[in-house]
Design a protein around this motif. Sequence first.
Motif, PDB file in Angstrom:
ATOM      1  N   ASP A  91       0.862  -1.311  -0.084  1.00 59.03           N
ATOM      2  CA  ASP A  91       0.032  -0.033   0.096  1.00 59.03           C
ATOM      3  C   ASP A  91       0.877   1.391   0.016  1.00 59.03           C
ATOM      4  O   ASP A  91       0.457   2.395   0.607  1.00 59.03           O
ATOM      5  N   GLY A  92       1.784   1.146  -0.599  1.00 56.77           N
ATOM      6  CA  GLY A  92       2.960   2.346  -0.610  1.00 56.77           C
ATOM      7  C   GLY A  92       4.050   2.087   0.482  1.00 56.77           C
ATOM      8  O   GLY A  92       3.699   2.016   1.692  1.00 56.77           O
ATOM      9  N   SER A  93       5.064   1.997  -0.072  1.00 54.41           N
ATOM     10  CA  SER A  93       6.475   1.764   1.029  1.00 54.41           C
ATOM     11  C   SER A  93       6.869   3.009   1.766  1.00 54.41           C
ATOM     12  O   SER A  93       5.931   4.165   1.460  1.00 54.41           O
ATOM     13  N   THR A  94       7.530   2.926   2.791  1.00 56.02           N
ATOM     14  CA  THR A  94       7.757   3.978   3.537  1.00 56.02           C
ATOM     15  C   THR A  94       8.143   5.150   2.832  1.00 56.02           C
ATOM     16  O   THR A  94       7.965   6.420   2.981  1.00 56.02           O
ATOM     17  N   GLN A  95       9.208   5.051   1.667  1.00 52.38           N
ATOM     18  CA  GLN A  95       9.696   6.132   0.773  1.00 52.38           C
ATOM     19  C   GLN A  95       8.413   6.834  -0.052  1.00 52.38           C
ATOM     20  O   GLN A  95       8.553   7.964  -0.201  1.00 52.38           O
ATOM     21  N   VAL A  96       7.391   6.169  -0.448  1.00 52.18           N
ATOM     22  CA  VAL A  96       6.218   6.296  -1.164  1.00 52.18           C
ATOM     23  C   VAL A  96       5.557   7.301  -0.169  1.00 52.18           C
ATOM     24  O   VAL A  96       4.980   8.428  -0.585  1.00 52.18           O
ATOM     25  N   ASN A  97       5.389   6.953   1.017  1.00 50.95           N
ATOM     26  CA  ASN A  97       4.507   7.898   2.030  1.00 50.95           C
ATOM     27  C   ASN A  97       5.281   9.144   2.344  1.00 50.95           C
ATOM     28  O   ASN A  97       4.622   9.866   2.398  1.00 50.95           O
ATOM     29  N   LEU A  98       6.513   9.047   2.299  1.00 47.57           N
ATOM     30  CA  LEU A  98       6.991  10.213   2.842  1.00 47.57           C
ATOM     31  C   LEU A  98       7.196  11.216   1.564  1.00 47.57           C
ATOM     32  O   LEU A  98       7.069  12.491   1.684  1.00 47.57           O
ATOM     33  N   SER A  99       7.125  10.611   0.187  1.00 40.00           N
ATOM     34  CA  SER A  99       6.721  11.587  -0.767  1.00 40.00           C
ATOM     35  C   SER A  99       5.567  12.165  -0.760  1.00 40.00           C
ATOM     36  O   SER A  99       5.577  13.210  -1.344  1.00 40.00           O
ATOM     37  N   LEU A 100       4.640  11.499  -0.444  1.00 32.94           N
ATOM     38  CA  LEU A 100       3.107  11.867  -0.411  1.00 32.94           C
ATOM     39  C   LEU A 100       3.311  13.174   0.406  1.00 32.94           C
ATOM     40  O   LEU A 100       2.545  14.290   0.066  1.00 32.94           O
ATOM     41  N   ILE A 101       3.854  13.064   1.571  1.00 32.61           N
ATOM     42  CA  ILE A 101       3.853  14.382   2.620  1.00 32.61           C
ATOM     43  C   ILE A 101       4.860  15.428   1.960  1.00 32.61           C
ATOM     44  O   ILE A 101       4.550  16.586   2.044  1.00 32.61           O
ATOM     45  N   ALA A 102       5.899  14.935   1.398  1.00 36.10           N
ATOM     46  CA  ALA A 102       6.910  15.816   0.951  1.00 36.10           C
ATOM     47  C   ALA A 102       6.304  16.594  -0.100  1.00 36.10           C
ATOM     48  O   ALA A 102       6.575  18.062  -0.381  1.00 36.10           O
ATOM     49  N   GLY A 103       5.046  16.138  -0.934  1.00 34.70           N
ATOM     50  CA  GLY A 103       4.720  16.995  -2.050  1.00 34.70           C
ATOM     51  C   GLY A 103       3.669  17.949  -1.453  1.00 34.70           C
ATOM     52  O   GLY A 103       3.139  18.921  -2.452  1.00 34.70           O
ATOM     53  N   GLN A 104       3.446  17.924  -0.236  1.00 37.90           N
ATOM     54  CA  GLN A 104       2.529  19.055   0.308  1.00 37.90           C
ATOM     55  C   GLN A 104       3.188  19.821   1.275  1.00 37.90           C
ATOM     56  O   GLN A 104       2.439  20.517   2.188  1.00 37.90           O
TER      57      GLN A 104
END
Length: 574
Positions: free
Chosen positions: A372-385
């Motif tokens: 459901d999205g790796s740790t890096q994917v989830n950090l990227s989701l936050i980084a984009g905002q």
Amino acid sequence: MDRCALALGEQWERELGDPDSPHSHVNFHSALELDEAERFPQGHLDALQQLGCFEMLIPAAEGGRLTEPEQLVLLGRLVSRRDLTTAIAFGQTMLGSIPVWLAGTAAQKLHLAGDVRAGRLGCLALTEKAHGSDILANEVTGRPHGDGWRLNGAKWLINNAQLGGSATVLGRIERPGRAPEMALWWLHKPPAGTDGWRAHPKIRTLGIRGADISGFELCEHAAPAHSLLKGEEPALYTVLKTLQISRILCSGFSLGAVDTMFRLAFDFARKRQLYGKRVIDIPVVKARLAQSYARMLAADLTAQIVSRSIAALPGELSVLSAIAKYHVPTQAEHIGRELAVVLGARHYVRGEYPHGIFQKMMRDSQVVSLFDGSTQVNLSLIAGQLRSLGEQLAAAKSTRPTAADEALVERLVMPHHACAGWPAQQEMRLSNQGSDSVAAAFLRLDVPSGACGPAIAALHAHWQQWLRDCEQATRIERLAHDSLRVMDLAQRYVTLHSCASMALAWSFARRRESASPRLDDDVLIAYLACCLPAAGIEVSDSVNGRLVDAAAALIDTRRLLSLQDVEIAGAASR
């Protein structure tokens, strides 16, 4: 959760039975045997279906028993503390169902509810071997054919791919003369050997060895017209909003696994004599156990807040779900490593009972960080905002909260509140647009007097530094969202958000004169000291001792290691 929801959790516990007993429905003995043989835990899942647990995968509006999303986190936790392989197969069925609950027709929802109620497993087929988490690059295609569809392509690394009865499949519609269009099909798996659907062999994995992780290939597979999910929004939006919910529900897997690991290590430390004293009386061991206990309660609180937000704050899930999916699994893995040090060589054994279950839990829990999205994917989701979050939070410091703001945050952080309901797809957003009700509430919180005052003041200072660093970084044009600087800011945001949640829960409990021994001064100070090492927050031996005693009290009274008071099945101590 309210008391009725907690009582239902305790009922599940009683029916599932003592996990130490080989006669219970889902127990450690059978979990280890199945894992060693790499066999799917169908008997465990049959037991869950007979106990009515699959009803919790169906929202109440669709005829099921799921009223509070937090209930599903609790159920996942109770199953996971026995066997993560079973819990993840069960949870994957919910993942495959969420797109239908969000975007399906009434007929599709009715059909799905019947399948789930009967215990038929499902899955969400997003990933492909060539593209991994880059779902925009998927190559499964569907073209109109008569009154239905012809599907082609392959999906890879899918849980429940062979044994599931249905699959929600992401692909692209291709029509002559038109640009491809992302689409979701809810497909019922045809009988084995049917032309057009070929199952891939099981993929062997490090953890959850018995899981049905494989894939399938579609070759001119005939799908009926009604298999297409025709939501009011594009299919990609449905996928992204599905993952906002499922990332939160994954918290239960990590919390259940670490609950069992903590009990095993704690029991060993109390009984084992080393160097003329009990292991638990060695100061460094006591500190490790105390810090692990504080981290567990903080992860528990994050899961509580974010699962309640599914109903109470659906517009903020794009950030909150990423926080939960990054923070809770990584905390569980960190705690597992600390507890492995306490157990010593025993954490590595597979055949000796009961410590063989520790290594299984430790291996299995690592997979939660990946799906459901790796740790890096989830950090990227936050980084984009970060730009919008930083701007809104900087402004929030100087505004006064309304009574409604206060009431909302209290519902999120106080243990015995309920947040019932299932979000409409239109209530969810792909971006928070800078909103974070929890972080904003903390930034408005006055620094209290007393023992916790210096620690909370240090947390405020870290937030102010984060706001300054964020403002400086986001002023730089063309600074990529995946740059090391921005990813570091995102990681710091997750840590500070967790600390803010603990401080708010501590503050509200005292304002309402309902202080809980599970979230007292010691827990708050110990957790902030773990997360803010540069702040110089001191944790004395006496604080560590009191935290270890608090953990012992929960274990000895058969309570879940949680802010919620849930009685569990089994002996108090092995």
